[in-house]
Structures are given as C-alpha cells and as structure tokens.
Design an enzyme around this catalytic site. Structure first.
Site, PDB file in Angstrom:
ATOM      1  N   THR A  40       0.829  -1.200   0.000  1.00 24.03           N
ATOM      2  CA  THR A  40       0.000   0.000   0.000  1.00 24.03           C
ATOM      3  C   THR A  40       0.865   1.253   0.000  1.00 24.03           C
ATOM      4  OG1 THR A  40      -1.789  -1.132   1.160  1.00 24.03           O
ATOM      5  CG2 THR A  40      -1.747   1.275   1.287  1.00 24.03           C
ATOM      6  N   HIS A  43       2.256   1.884  -3.409  1.00 24.57           N
ATOM      7  CA  HIS A  43       1.253   2.480  -4.303  1.00 24.57           C
ATOM      8  C   HIS A  43       1.141   3.979  -4.054  1.00 24.57           C
ATOM      9  CE1 HIS A  43      -0.327  -1.126  -6.198  1.00 24.57           C
ATOM     10  NE2 HIS A  43      -0.453  -1.709  -5.022  1.00 24.57           N
TER      11      HIS A  43
END
Length: 342
Positions: A40, A43
């Site tokens: 995450t 990203h």
C-alpha cells in the site's frame, strides 16, 4: 517530530517535521520503534490510480509498526505507559450492524491507518485504545513491526482447515511467504508456492514450502505429478492478484476444494465460473484481520515456534527511506523494516 509524508499529489515521499498527533481520553500515544513497508505504501509513493482515489494529501503514511506507549488518555484502562504494542490499522465505526455483532473486520465504514488518517511512519502515532495490541510475551521488534501483514497471512492461511491437506499458494510476496510458514506449522501435508521471482521462491523454501514452481517456466500440473497428487489441491491461497494465477489455481483444485483470495487485482478479469460451480469450489475473499482473534492466533503461533525471520530481508534507518522503498519495490525482497530509533 519527523514523519514520512505524502506532501503533494505527485510521485514521491517527503521526510518532514510535523506536529505530534493529538490524543483524546480514549486514545494511546505511541513512540514508534520500527515500521514495515507495505505494498500500500508503495502504491502511495508511486501515486498510481488507486492512491489518487484513496489518499488526500498531505498524509503521514504507514500502518505496520511496533512502539512503546508514551501516554494514555484518561479513559484508557488496559494499556499502560511503557507497554510494547502494535496496532490494528483498520479503524471501525463501532455502531454498524457488523461492529455491534462483533464482526468488526467487515465494518463498512473502516478507515485505514496511513491511508484515511495519519499513520505510523513517524516518531509518534496515536490510536484508539481499542485498536492497540499489547505484546504480553517477548517478541522480536522486527517481527512485532509486521504483525499487520502477518495477520493477513494468518487470516488467509487459517480460513479453511489445512491439517493433512495439500495447499497451493500463488504469489511468493512477503504475505505469501508468511502464509507458507503458517500452513506448514498448522499441519498441511504439502505446500506448493508459485511465483515468477527466483529470489522470492527461495524465501518460500526457507519458510517451509514443500515445492516451489516458477510458473514462467513450469506449470502447476507438473508440480502435482511430482508430488503424486491425483485429484488436485485441497486448499488454495491466492496472494498475487494476477488473473493467470487465479485461473491456474481454479484449474488445479480438487472437487470440493476451497480458495481464499487475498491478492487485490488491478482490474476486473474473467474466471472460469463454470469450473467453480461444477467442481463445487468455495471461494472466499479475505481483507485484513479478524479483530482480535487473528492477533491472538499470531501470538500463539510465535509462542509455538513459528519462525518469521526468513521473510525479513532488509532494515534501514528511517532517514534512508528512499533506499528502503526502492528495495521493497523490487520483485526480490521480503519485508523491509524502517528503524525509527536509528
């Protein structure tokens, strides 16, 4: 305090001075010791399509951490100053039907630490006491820092019974490697792990995989023949989010097989649902951890001798975050740790 911040809506991260988080009567302030870098976070650093929709800037990143309690609010009873703690990164509403029924992991109003609110890539982080997990038994700091993704692996690996079963895990990223260790520890007969990265398959072997398959060169069917599996795999754990991985998994499951899906696809894709129906395959999505049953299981597994050390492949000072993120973004690494005391 120092923190890693998504300061602007563009690729990159910034190490900045920001105010210490404010706390209320039900909150705990934690001095961060170690953090783990998650997909995450990668990203958000690259500022891809998902990140642009999910994150408002500026935002302090990070949700995998271990720290020491610095202060507690007036209403906090079960957490004390000096406790070693990690934190459940899904903050729930507490009032919806699922929360009231004790199913907090499926709260529709979940807010993610380091995504929807400021996170743990900082010298201090604040959490509601209800999201704090106190380590009552001794645990290595680097391992405690990755309890969040370890929980994803445990939730996935123990969703279906694996004792004596033949297990297929597609995707040898850090969570897939941890799930390999959990499945073997929990009594699986065979654990076959697939990926296209040789170094990550090496990590899976260190974690206890019976057989690893580089699917760029070898099919899963060949692995079945090598192990003498005549009817296919009993339990599948899809960790990659890749269309071809799920299709191969479905094609190699036994009738009545069970699949737990953790990998998040980047886009929609076709699946052979006729095969799933006619083979009576159960498919279940997994998101995060059960609160707090999974956390209890993690602690017990470690107390029982489960070794997570193979999955941790790098440690950096938070000041060297760029190098740490670069390594975490490769297809060769396991979990990368940031040390907030160095």
């Amino acid at each position: 305090m120092k923190a890693l911040v998504k300061h602007r809506a563009e690729p990159g991260l910034w190490l900045m001075d920001v105010p210490e988080p404010e706390t209320g009567p039900g909150d705990v302030l934690i001095r961060v010791l170690r953090t783990g870098i998650c997909g995450t976070d990668l990203h958000i650093r690259s500022w891809d399509g998902w990140a642009r929709q999910a994150v408002a800037t500026p935002r302090v990143l990070g949700h995998e951490f271990v720290g020491e309690v610095a202060s507690v609010g007036a209403d906090v009873r079960d957490v004390a100053v000096g406790d070693l703690v990690s934190g459940e990164g899904h903050l729930v509403c507490g009032t919806c039907r699922n929360c009231l029924a004790g199913r907090r992991h499926v709260c529709r109003a979940t807010v993610g630490l380091g995504v929807g609110r400021d996170g743990a890539f900082a010298e201090y982080v604040a959490l509601p006491a209800s999201n704090v997990w106190v380590h009552r038994t001794r645990v290595d700091l680097d391992v405690a820092a990755i309890f969040d993704p370890f929980g994803n692996a445990v939730h996935t690996a123990l969703t279906f019974p694996v004792v004596g079963e033949d297990v297929l895990i597609t995707g040898a990223g850090p969570i897939g490697v941890m799930a390999t260790a959990v499945a073997r520890h929990a009594g699986a007969r065979n654990v076959v792990v697939t990926d296209v990265s040789g170094p990550r398959l090496d990590l899976a072997r260190k974690a206890g995989a019976t057989l690893t398959v580089n699917v760029a060169h070898t099919g899963i069917g060949e692995a079945q023949r090598e192990l003498g599996l005549r009817e296919g795999f009993d339990v599948g754990m899809e960790m990659s989010g890749r269309p071809e991985a799920l299709r191969d998994m479905v094609a190699n499951m036994t009738h009545g097989g069970r699949i737990a899906l953790l990998g998040l696809p980047a886009e929609e894709f076709a699946v052979d649902w006729s095969r799933i129906v006619t083979s009576m395959i159960t498919v279940k999505g997994i998101y995060g951890r059960e609160m707090f049953e999974t956390w209890y299981a993690m602690t017990v597994l470690l107390e029982g001798g489960l070794d997570l050390s193979p999955v941790i492949t790098g440690s950096y000072s938070y000041r060297d975050f760029e190098a740490a993120f670069d390594e975490a973004a490769t297809a060769r690494s396991g979990k990368i740790i940031l040390d907030w005391t160095a």
